[in-house]
Scaffold this motif. Structure first.
Motif, PDB file in Angstrom:
ATOM      1  N   SER A 147     -14.321  -3.259  15.184  1.00 36.60           N
ATOM      2  CA  SER A 147     -15.278  -2.204  14.844  1.00 36.60           C
ATOM      3  C   SER A 147     -14.709  -1.333  13.732  1.00 36.60           C
ATOM      4  N   GLN A 148     -15.579  -0.477  13.156  1.00 35.65           N
ATOM      5  CA  GLN A 148     -15.120   0.427  12.105  1.00 35.65           C
ATOM      6  C   GLN A 148     -14.055   1.387  12.629  1.00 35.65           C
ATOM      7  N   ASP A 149     -14.192   1.828  13.881  1.00 39.10           N
ATOM      8  CA  ASP A 149     -13.193   2.716  14.470  1.00 39.10           C
ATOM      9  C   ASP A 149     -11.844   2.000  14.598  1.00 39.10           C
ATOM     10  N   GLU A 150     -11.877   0.723  14.993  1.00 40.93           N
ATOM     11  CA  GLU A 150     -10.638  -0.043  15.117  1.00 40.93           C
ATOM     12  C   GLU A 150      -9.972  -0.243  13.767  1.00 40.93           C
ATOM     13  N   ILE A 151     -10.777  -0.449  12.733  1.00 39.04           N
ATOM     14  CA  ILE A 151     -10.235  -0.602  11.373  1.00 39.04           C
ATOM     15  C   ILE A 151      -9.548   0.685  10.947  1.00 39.04           C
ATOM     16  N   GLN A 152     -10.194   1.810  11.197  1.00 40.10           N
ATOM     17  CA  GLN A 152      -9.624   3.098  10.799  1.00 40.10           C
ATOM     18  C   GLN A 152      -8.344   3.400  11.562  1.00 40.10           C
ATOM     19  N   ARG A 153      -8.342   3.132  12.872  1.00 35.68           N
ATOM     20  CA  ARG A 153      -7.147   3.386  13.671  1.00 35.68           C
ATOM     21  C   ARG A 153      -5.979   2.519  13.204  1.00 35.68           C
ATOM     22  N   TYR A 178      -5.515   1.299  10.216  1.00 39.92           N
ATOM     23  CA  TYR A 178      -5.038   1.795   8.924  1.00 39.92           C
ATOM     24  C   TYR A 178      -4.152   3.026   9.105  1.00 39.92           C
ATOM     25  N   ARG A 179      -4.604   3.976   9.910  1.00 44.38           N
ATOM     26  CA  ARG A 179      -3.815   5.191  10.104  1.00 44.38           C
ATOM     27  C   ARG A 179      -2.444   4.887  10.713  1.00 44.38           C
ATOM     28  N   ARG A 180      -2.439   3.975  11.675  1.00 47.56           N
ATOM     29  CA  ARG A 180      -1.166   3.622  12.317  1.00 47.56           C
ATOM     30  C   ARG A 180      -0.202   3.005  11.303  1.00 47.56           C
ATOM     31  N   LEU A 181      -0.695   2.076  10.500  1.00 49.19           N
ATOM     32  CA  LEU A 181       0.169   1.402   9.530  1.00 49.19           C
ATOM     33  C   LEU A 181       0.533   2.319   8.373  1.00 49.19           C
ATOM     34  N   THR A 239     -10.835  13.933  -0.695  1.00 47.99           N
ATOM     35  CA  THR A 239      -9.942  13.830   0.465  1.00 47.99           C
ATOM     36  C   THR A 239      -9.117  12.553   0.399  1.00 47.99           C
ATOM     37  N   GLU A 240      -8.123  12.467   1.258  1.00 50.05           N
ATOM     38  CA  GLU A 240      -7.247  11.301   1.335  1.00 50.05           C
ATOM     39  C   GLU A 240      -8.065  10.020   1.519  1.00 50.05           C
ATOM     40  N   GLY A 241      -7.789   9.030   0.665  1.00 44.95           N
ATOM     41  CA  GLY A 241      -8.462   7.745   0.756  1.00 44.95           C
ATOM     42  C   GLY A 241      -9.771   7.658   0.004  1.00 44.95           C
ATOM     43  N   GLN A 242     -10.290   8.775  -0.498  1.00 47.80           N
ATOM     44  CA  GLN A 242     -11.553   8.745  -1.234  1.00 47.80           C
ATOM     45  C   GLN A 242     -11.359   7.999  -2.553  1.00 47.80           C
ATOM     46  N   ARG A 243     -12.402   7.307  -3.001  1.00 48.21           N
ATOM     47  CA  ARG A 243     -12.312   6.513  -4.226  1.00 48.21           C
ATOM     48  C   ARG A 243     -13.102   7.175  -5.345  1.00 48.21           C
ATOM     49  N   ILE A 244     -12.477   7.252  -6.525  1.00 51.18           N
ATOM     50  CA  ILE A 244     -13.138   7.756  -7.730  1.00 51.18           C
ATOM     51  C   ILE A 244     -13.373   6.562  -8.648  1.00 51.18           C
TER      52      ILE A 244
END
Length: 310
Positions: free
Chosen positions: A17-23, A25-28, A176-181
Motif C-alpha cells: 500500500s501507499q502507507d507501506e511504501i512511505q514507511r 522509505y522513511r525507515r531506509l 517540504t522534504e521529498g517534494q519535486r520541482i
C-alpha cells in the motif's frame, strides 16, 4: 539506468500500500541518509532508495512502472502494455533467431505477429519506436529551512554527461522534504527527434541548528528558568517568519509542547504547519550567595516532590 527492481530496493511486496511504501522509505532514509551514515556507499544507496520511492509513491508513475518495467520513462504514453510486452518478446526472439541464422525476415514479421502492421512503421529501418521522448532525470536540491519557508530564486550547478550545467530555479514558498520541482524539457535527450524529458529536483532539507522538521511542522527547544516555568510567563520564539510570542502557563514542566498555530512551513494550498516549542527547564550552572540562600529557603518551604507520581 541499470535494471533495478524498485520494490526490492525498498524491501516491499509489489502489492504494498501507499502507507507501506512511505514507511519503508522513511525507515531506509533514516538509515542511509548521508547526514547520519558516513559509509561511502550510503549516499549511492540513499539515491537508489529515493529514486524508487519517487516512482512508487505516485500511483500513475507506479502503474507505468508495473506495466513497462525500467523502460517506463521511454515508452510513449499511448502504448498498450500487452503490445509493448509482445514487441519486446518479438525483438528478443528476432535477435536469437538472427544470431543462429534461422530467421532472415528482419523485423517485418515474427511468427503470427506482423510488427509493421501492429506498430504502424515504428520498427522501420530498425529505429525502434520512432520518435521517443527522452527520459526524465532527477537531482537533489538541498535547502535550509528558511529557504524552504520563503522560497525564491536559486542558481545551482548539476553534473551532466556533457559537463556541469547551471540552472536558475524558482523555489515555491513552503516546499517540504521529498517534494519535486519540475524543470520542463531539461531531462535526457529524446530519440529519433523525440522531445527531451524533464528534470526533477528532489528537495532535501539540510539539518538545522534550531529547527527540527516533520512534514510542515517545526519543533524548537524553549529553555525556561525554573521560576518562569513555575509562575508562567510570555517569551519570544524565533520562527522562519520572524519573532513570535509564546505564552507559558504556570506549572509548565520539561517536555511540554507549546503550539504556535500556523508558524511552521507555509503551504501553497491549505493551512500552514505549526511550530511546537518544547520546554527545557534550565538551572544556573553557578549560584551567587544570595541565589543559594533563596534556593535553600524555597527547598525548606516547598512541599513539592517531583518524584511523587500520584
Amino acid at each position: 539506468m541499470a535494471e533495478r527492481d524498485y520494490y526490492e530496493i525498498l524491501g516491499i511486496s509489489r502489492t504494498a500500500s501507499q502507507d507501506e511504501i512511505q514507511r519503508a522509505y522513511r525507515r531506509l532514509a533514516r538509515r542511509y541518509h548521508p547526514d547520519v551514515n558516513k559509509d561511502p556507499e550510503a549516499e549511492e544507496r540513499f539515491k537508489d532508495i529515493t529514486e524508487a520511492y519517487n516512482v512508487l509513491r505516485d500511483p500513475e508513475t507506479r502503474r507505468r512502472y508495473d506495466a513497462f518495467g525500467p523502460e517506463f520513462r521511454q515508452v510513449p504514453p499511448d502504448v498498450d502494455p500487452e503490445t509493448w510486452a509482445g514487441a519486446r518478446r518479438a525483438r528478443a526472439g528476432a535477435g536469437r533467431a538472427g544470431a543462429g541464422g534461422g530467421w532472415s525476415a528482419g523485423f517485418g514479421s515474427f511468427g503470427d505477429i506482423d510488427l509493421e502492421d501492429l506498430f504502424g512503421g515504428w520498427f522501420t529501418g530498425g529505429r525502434g519506436f520512432g520518435p521517443v521522448r527522452g527520459p526524465d532525470q532527477e537531482a537533489e536540491l538541498v535547502l535550509s529551512v528558511e529557504e524552504a519557508y520563503r522560497g525564491g530564486r536559486r542558481s545551482i550547478m548539476i553534473p551532466r554527461a556533457s559537463g556541469s550545467r547551471r540552472y536558475d530555479v524558482t523555489i515555491p514558498p513552503g516546499v517540504t522534504e521529498g517534494q519535486r520541482i519540475r524543470l520542463a524539457g531539461q531531462g535526457g535527450q529524446g530519440i529519433d527527434g523525440g522531445p527531451p524529458g524533464d528534470l526533477y529536483l528532489i528537495v532535501r532539507l539540510a539539518s538545522h541548528p534550531r529547527y527540527r522538521v516533520d512534514g510542515r511542522d517545526l519543533y524548537v527547544d524553549l529553555p525556561l528558568a525554573p521560576w518562569e516555568a513555575a509562575l508562567g510567563t510570555t517569551v519570544p520564539v524565533e520562527t522562519p517568519g520572524g519573532e513570535a510570542k509564546v505564552r507559558v502557563p504556570p506549572g509548565t514542566s520539561t517536555g511540554r509542547r507549546l503550539r504556535l498555530r500556523g508558524r511552521g512551513l507555509r503551504s501553497p494550498r491549505g493551512e500552514a504547519g505549526d511550530l511546537y516549542a518544547e520546554v527545557k527547564i534550565a538551572v544556573p550552572a553557578e549560584l551567587t550567595p544570595e541565589e543559594r540562600r533563596l534556593w535553600e529557603e524555597l527547598a525548606a518551604t516547598s512541599a513539592f516532590d517531583p518524584r511523587r507520581t500520584s
